[in-house]
Structure formats: C-alpha cells, structure tokens
Write a protein that holds these residues in place. Structure first.
Motif, short mmCIF file in Angstrom:
data_model
loop_
_atom_site.label_atom_id
_atom_site.label_comp_id
_atom_site.label_asym_id
_atom_site.label_seq_id
_atom_site.Cartn_x
_atom_site.Cartn_y
_atom_site.Cartn_z
N GLY A 204 25.50 -35.57 87.94
CA GLY A 204 24.86 -35.64 86.62
C GLY A 204 24.39 -34.33 86.04
N PHE A 205 24.79 -33.20 86.64
CA PHE A 205 24.39 -31.89 86.14
C PHE A 205 25.61 -30.96 86.08
CE2 PHE A 205 20.40 -33.65 87.59
CZ PHE A 205 19.50 -33.23 86.62
N PRO A 206 26.50 -31.19 85.10
CA PRO A 206 27.69 -30.35 84.99
C PRO A 206 27.30 -28.91 84.67
CG PRO A 206 27.43 -31.71 83.04
CD PRO A 206 26.42 -32.20 84.03
N THR A 207 28.01 -27.98 85.29
CA THR A 207 27.67 -26.57 85.11
C THR A 207 28.87 -25.77 84.63
OG1 THR A 207 28.18 -26.06 87.43
CG2 THR A 207 25.89 -26.61 86.89
N ALA A 208 28.55 -24.69 83.92
CA ALA A 208 29.54 -23.68 83.57
C ALA A 208 29.44 -22.58 84.63
CB ALA A 208 29.26 -23.11 82.18
N ASN A 209 30.54 -22.29 85.28
CA ASN A 209 30.56 -21.27 86.33
C ASN A 209 30.91 -19.92 85.71
OD1 ASN A 209 30.55 -22.80 89.20
ND2 ASN A 209 31.54 -24.04 87.62
N ILE A 210 30.03 -18.95 85.89
CA ILE A 210 30.15 -17.68 85.18
C ILE A 210 30.69 -16.60 86.11
CG2 ILE A 210 28.94 -15.96 83.79
CD1 ILE A 210 28.89 -18.85 82.66
N SER A 233 27.08 -20.23 67.20
CA SER A 233 25.95 -19.95 66.30
C SER A 233 24.78 -20.93 66.45
CB SER A 233 26.41 -19.94 64.83
OG SER A 233 27.41 -18.96 64.64
N LYS A 234 24.78 -21.73 67.52
CA LYS A 234 23.67 -22.63 67.80
C LYS A 234 23.02 -22.24 69.12
CE LYS A 234 25.70 -26.63 65.40
NZ LYS A 234 26.17 -28.04 65.57
N THR A 235 21.71 -22.40 69.19
CA THR A 235 20.98 -22.07 70.41
C THR A 235 20.90 -23.27 71.33
OG1 THR A 235 19.66 -20.39 69.27
CG2 THR A 235 18.77 -21.26 71.34
N PHE A 236 21.27 -23.06 72.59
CA PHE A 236 21.17 -24.10 73.61
C PHE A 236 20.37 -23.55 74.78
CE2 PHE A 236 24.96 -25.29 71.25
CZ PHE A 236 24.80 -26.65 71.10
N TYR A 237 19.47 -24.40 75.29
CA TYR A 237 18.68 -24.05 76.46
C TYR A 237 19.27 -24.74 77.69
CZ TYR A 237 15.24 -22.25 73.17
OH TYR A 237 14.61 -21.54 72.18
N GLY A 238 18.91 -24.21 78.85
CA GLY A 238 19.41 -24.81 80.07
C GLY A 238 18.76 -24.18 81.28
N MET A 239 19.33 -24.45 82.43
CA MET A 239 18.85 -23.84 83.67
C MET A 239 20.05 -23.28 84.42
SD MET A 239 17.57 -27.32 85.58
CE MET A 239 18.70 -28.67 85.98
N MET A 240 19.82 -22.18 85.10
CA MET A 240 20.89 -21.46 85.77
C MET A 240 20.54 -21.23 87.23
SD MET A 240 22.45 -17.70 84.85
CE MET A 240 20.94 -16.81 85.22
N ASN A 258 23.63 -25.01 83.66
CA ASN A 258 23.63 -26.38 83.13
C ASN A 258 22.87 -26.34 81.80
OD1 ASN A 258 21.52 -29.07 83.25
ND2 ASN A 258 23.71 -29.46 83.23
N TYR A 259 23.60 -26.56 80.69
CA TYR A 259 22.97 -26.57 79.37
C TYR A 259 22.50 -27.98 79.05
CZ TYR A 259 24.77 -21.87 78.54
OH TYR A 259 25.02 -20.52 78.63
N PHE A 260 21.31 -28.07 78.44
CA PHE A 260 20.76 -29.37 78.05
C PHE A 260 21.37 -29.80 76.71
CE2 PHE A 260 16.79 -27.36 80.10
CZ PHE A 260 17.26 -27.65 81.37
N ASP A 261 21.63 -31.08 76.58
CA ASP A 261 22.14 -31.64 75.31
C ASP A 261 23.40 -30.91 74.84
OD1 ASP A 261 19.92 -33.40 75.19
OD2 ASP A 261 18.70 -31.76 74.40
#
Length: 310
Positions: A204-210, A233-240, A258-261
């Motif tokens: 339930g916590f998909p991540t972008a691997n950088i 051009s939109k701000t997204f918060y998350g945890m890394m 993992n970005y929220f929303d």
C-alpha cells in the motif's frame, strides 16, 4: 546570468569584479559574499563574475579520494543565478591548469582574460602551482597590474553559518534542520525514476525509485524524510527512505519516495526532491506487515509536520 564553460571563452565587455571558489552549497555565507560582489560591481558600472572549477580540483589531483559535494554543478549554477550574478565561469580543472604559477594565474587569467578591476577573496585563499599563491602575493601583484583586492575576513569565513564542511557533517548525521538553516533553502536530491522491485505496491505504499547519476553528490544519512516535489507545476508532499532496505535484506543503498495523494506513473522522469524533515532512523522489521504498520505511522507523522509547518 551568462554561464561560460572555459576561462578562455570569456570575452568581457567591461572591467569585472571577481570572486573565486568552489561555493559548494551556495549557503547563506556564500550568498552574502556574492550579493555583495554584485552590488559593488553594479554600483561602480562593472560586471560581476564568479570563477569556479569543475571537476572539483580534488577529483583531478586526488583521484583516490572520495569526494562528496552538497550540490551538483547544475544545482550550483541554478542557485548562483538567483544572486543576480552577471557571469558564472565554470572552468574545466586539469593537471595542466594546476601547474600555472601564481604569477601566471594573476597575469594571464585574472588580468588578461577576466579583465579584473577588483578581486574579492577569502583571507585563506591559495592559488597557483602547489597552492603557492596567497593573499599577500595577490596584494603585491594587484599593485603591479592595477587591480584592487578586498579580503573577506576570517570571521565571515570561519563562522558556523558559512561552513560547507559543517553542512556536510550535519547532513551525514541526520541534522537536516541545521543543514537547511545554514543553506538558506531545503537540501535537494535530483534523479531519474527507475524500475524497482515494486514491493511498496504490495503493502500500500508505492514508491518512485530514484537514481542519482552524479557519483559525487552527497547522499544524507540513511533514514526516513518528509519531502516535497514539484511535478507538472503542482506541489506534492511525501516521505522518502534512504538506505539498504534491511527488512528486505537489501545489499545496496536505494532512494525511494512515496508521494501522498499521487497516482501517476513517474517512470523515466527526472524529479527534484526537497528534504524538509528527518523523521526517523532506518529500521529492520520482522515482516512486511510490521513494515507497513510503521509506514502508516510515518505517514501520519509526516502529515502532522506538513500541516504544522508548510
């Protein structure tokens, strides 16, 4: 700001006020020095120029040394552009260049190539072959070649607030708030989104691997961070998470966000991540279920920080 990629491609139309240095981090102390340079130059109808080197001299002269820099060269360029600087000269450092004597450097580079009118430089600056040149020699040469030297005093160089070394140490220790305060902006990591094992999707916590391509870029202490990015051009918060994924018996360091929303596919995109807050140390959990429970708590803590601070 005009960026020039070699001293020898620089053809100034005015006399210049120049400063020289690595300026790693372009922190609040650096910003003060550069903005003062810009103001003095413009007040006297001159052009402001900053001379820096890439690769970093230690990459060339001490290849066995492991060097970590706060900024990539592109990040440094972007930060310096915000200071109002007229010219950024990024000269490719080489062993041949390092053999210039102090006199050759002053006469051929500063005077003949950069058309220097005033040099603003740190009290402990060394230059030329075997770092033989110092502030005293610069002052002597300035009388011969008719330019002014302004020395940046020790108290402006050595205070905590202007130490790149102390910022690097803070990042390595997880003291992100301290590092960001000294920088005057949020420390960033920029990289390409690459394929991962997609374990995050299953809990339930998909991540972008950088993947960060610059091997000299400093990566902060392993752990979980609250972050934000601008995507389309939109701000997204998350945890890394930075670390070796001990719960999955990982063997190499990864950077996963993992970005929220957010549910778009970021694969192959290059994204910039601002680190806002160090949440916790990396931990090993007994199961994926235990990891998922902790990630839920991390998300709540991240949202609380964002709601209270952003």
């Amino acid at each position: 700001m005009e960026t020039v990629h070699s001293i020898f491609d620089f053809t100034p139309t005015h006399e210049t006020y120049v400063t020289i240095g690595t300026f790693d981090g372009v922190h609040i102390g650096h910003q003060k020095i550069v903005k003062d340079l810009v103001k003095q130059a413009h007040d006297n109808n001159k052009k402001s120029a900053l001379l820096t080197f890439f690769p970093h001299p230690r990459m060339v002269l001490q290849k066995e040394a492991s060097i970590e820099l706060i900024n990539t060269i592109d990040e440094r360029k972007k930060l310096l552009e915000a200071t109002g600087l007229d010219y950024l000269i990024i000269h490719p450092f080489s062993k041949e260049f390092s053999r210039l004597t102090a006199l050759d450097f002053v006469r051929d580079i500063l005077v003949n190539q950069l058309n220097v009118s005033k040099l603003i430089i740190g009290y402990d600056h060394h230059f030329g072959k075997n770092r033989e040149g110092n502030i005293e020699q610069l002052t002597e040469y300035s009388h011969i070649y008719n330019f002014e030297v302004q020395e940046i005093p020790a108290q402006d160089i050595d205070t905590v607030a202007v130490s790149s070394t102390k910022i690097r140490r803070a990042l390595k220790e997880g003291a992100l708030k301290t590092a960001n305060n000294y920088l005057g902006y949020h420390f960033t990591i920029k990289g390409k989104v690459v394929d991962g094992k997609k374990i995050g999707h299953t809990i339930g916590f998909p991540t972008a691997n950088i993947e960060v391509k610059e091997d000299y870029k400093l990566i902060p202490k392993a752990g979980v961070y609250v972050v934000k990015s601008s995507i389309d051009s939109k701000t997204f918060y998350g945890m890394m998470n930075i670390g070796n994924r001990p719960t999955l018996n990982g063997s190499h360091q990864t950077i996963e966000v993992n970005y929220f929303d957010f549910s778009e596919d970021l694969y192959n995109q290059t994204i910039e991540i601002e680190l806002l807050y160090f949440l916790r140390e990396e931990e090993k959990f007994n199961s994926l279920e235990a990891l998922a429970d902790q990630l839920k708590r991390d998300k709540l803590a991240s949202l609380e920080f964002i709601n209270n601070n952003m």
